[in-house]
Scaffold this active site. Structure first.
Site, mmCIF file in Angstrom:
data_model
loop_
_atom_site.group_PDB
_atom_site.id
_atom_site.type_symbol
_atom_site.label_atom_id
_atom_site.label_comp_id
_atom_site.label_asym_id
_atom_site.label_seq_id
_atom_site.Cartn_x
_atom_site.Cartn_y
_atom_site.Cartn_z
ATOM 1 N N ASP A 284 0.840 -1.271 0.015
ATOM 2 C CA ASP A 284 0.120 0.097 -0.003
ATOM 3 C C ASP A 284 0.861 1.192 -0.200
ATOM 4 O O ASP A 284 0.471 2.258 -0.672
ATOM 5 C CB ASP A 284 -0.830 -0.045 1.182
ATOM 6 C CG ASP A 284 -0.211 -0.144 2.598
ATOM 7 O OD1 ASP A 284 0.921 -0.510 2.580
ATOM 8 O OD2 ASP A 284 -1.056 0.105 3.533
ATOM 9 N N ARG A 285 2.071 1.207 0.699
ATOM 10 C CA ARG A 285 3.008 2.350 0.577
ATOM 11 C C ARG A 285 3.606 2.343 -0.535
ATOM 12 O O ARG A 285 3.725 3.674 -1.128
ATOM 13 C CB ARG A 285 4.086 2.014 1.637
ATOM 14 C CG ARG A 285 3.463 2.076 3.173
ATOM 15 C CD ARG A 285 4.549 1.376 4.133
ATOM 16 N NE ARG A 285 5.756 2.466 4.264
ATOM 17 C CZ ARG A 285 7.036 2.378 4.673
ATOM 18 N NH1 ARG A 285 7.112 1.046 5.188
ATOM 19 N NH2 ARG A 285 7.854 3.188 4.750
ATOM 20 N N THR B 277 -11.089 12.197 30.477
ATOM 21 C CA THR B 277 -10.108 11.138 30.052
ATOM 22 C C THR B 277 -10.220 11.005 28.604
ATOM 23 O O THR B 277 -9.223 11.159 27.917
ATOM 24 C CB THR B 277 -10.626 9.812 30.879
ATOM 25 O OG1 THR B 277 -10.426 10.151 32.200
ATOM 26 C CG2 THR B 277 -9.372 8.716 30.204
#
Ligand SMILES: Nc1ncnc2c1ncn2[C@@H]1O[C@H](COP(=O)(O)OP(=O)(O)O)[C@@H](O)[C@H]1O
Ligand SMILES: CC(C)(COP(=O)(O)O)[C@@H](O)C(=O)NCCC(=O)O
Ligand SMILES: [K+]
Length: 279
Positions: A101-102, A177
């Site tokens: 994919d890269r 949080t």
């Protein structure tokens, strides 16, 4: 119809493209799972004459998918990371180990913009660089927003950062949080992208256009100060370039390609980097 498949660690994205007109007819996504089989959420294979696949899932998932598709479709093309393609030289010591994919993103980015910084915000956030001459330098991998959140084991309710919250809000200290986590991981992602981009442009002496893709591209885009374009179909663009089929693809056109973002001057990038180091 052409079926394009982008199988990521979280989601398997698909789209149907008209082989005559080059129009995208439909698209969708299903969870990447151990057993992949066409169901209600997978397109009707009867209308598909060719498939192009980019997959970073386990080899068995890809094998099963390909075996299933080959029974129904005549042409099945699977992309692989190679030493060189379309004028780009893979920067990895072992080119085959670069996530495909890269590699698709780097090829699409180079075809569109020449040298580029290709950022893919999915399960992982990957930041890859290609120089104007076509040399891919390699890149950086950090956990994606969801993985960062899960790593904190806080069991927050929303999977992704609320896409409706504005980046301004996300840059403030959280007072609950859930906000502290969301704002924290958001800052971790965008500041890494901004800093990595500046460092590499400084090192290489070139201001590169930046392209963003992946499921979290839009939300990350709001916090990235570097001029950039969001290109949701960047991985598909690599598939189109590697396996051109339609008239438009053979002419070098990639679907949904954005206007190439104009990078800021290298001197400004260097000045900003120097300034941020002094703080
Ligand atoms: N509707 C959604 N379903 C799942 N993930 C989503 C959704 N919208 C945004 N995301 C985010 O997108 C990421 C998946 O993006 P994607 O680029 O498809 O990843 P991958 O290629 O790793 O499968 C998730 O980790 C999540 O943070
Ligand atoms: C880095 C990745 C996990 C990103 O995958 P994604 O977030 O798109 O699911 C993938 O490109 C991959 O498995 N790469 C192999 C290792 C490498 O590129 O070095
Ligand atoms: K990714």
């Amino acid at each position: 119809m052409i079926l394009d498949l982008d199988i990521g660690n979280t989601l398997s994205k698909w789209r149907l493209k008209d082989a005559e007109s080059s129009e995208i007819r439909s698209r969708g996504a299903v969870w990447t799972r151990e057993e992949w089989r066409p169901g209600a959420d997978i397109p009707d294979l009867d209308v598909v004459e060719a498939v192009r696949i980019s997959s970073v899932a386990r080899a068995a998932v890809l094998e099963e998918t390909v075996a299933l598709l080959r029974r129904r479709v005549r042409h099945v093309h699977v992309a692989h990371s190679t030493h060189e393609a379309l004028g780009v030289v893979n920067g990895y010591e072992e080119p085959g180990r670069l996530g495909v994919d890269r590699w698709m993103g780097a090829l699409a980015g180079y075809q569109l913009a020449g040298g580029c910084c290709a950022v893919d915000c999915g399960s992982a956030i990957t930041i890859d660089f290609v120089l104007p001459g076509g040399q891919h330098l390699g890149g950086f991998i950090i956990p994606g927003l969801r993985l960062m959140k899960e790593s904190l084991k806080l069991g927050t309710r929303n999977v992704a950062i609320d896409p409706e919250s504005e980046a301004d809000e996300l840059l403030e200290p959280g007072r609950r949080t859930v906000d502290a986590v969301n704002h924290g991981i958001y800052m971790a992602a965008v500041s890494a992208i901004n800093r990595i981009y500046s460092e590499v442009c400084d090192q290489e002496g070139v201001a590169l256009p930046m392209l963003l893709t992946g499921g979290d591209a839009r939300v990350v885009s709001r916090g990235v100060q570097v001029p950039h374009a969001v290109w949701p179909d960047m991985v598909y663009g690599g598939l189109e370039a590697c396996f051109p089929m339609t008239f438009a693809e053979r002419a070098g056109k990639m679907s949904g390609a954005p206007r190439v973002p104009e990078p800021v001057a290298l001197e400004k990038i260097r000045a900003a980097l120097a300034f941020s180091m002094l703080l």
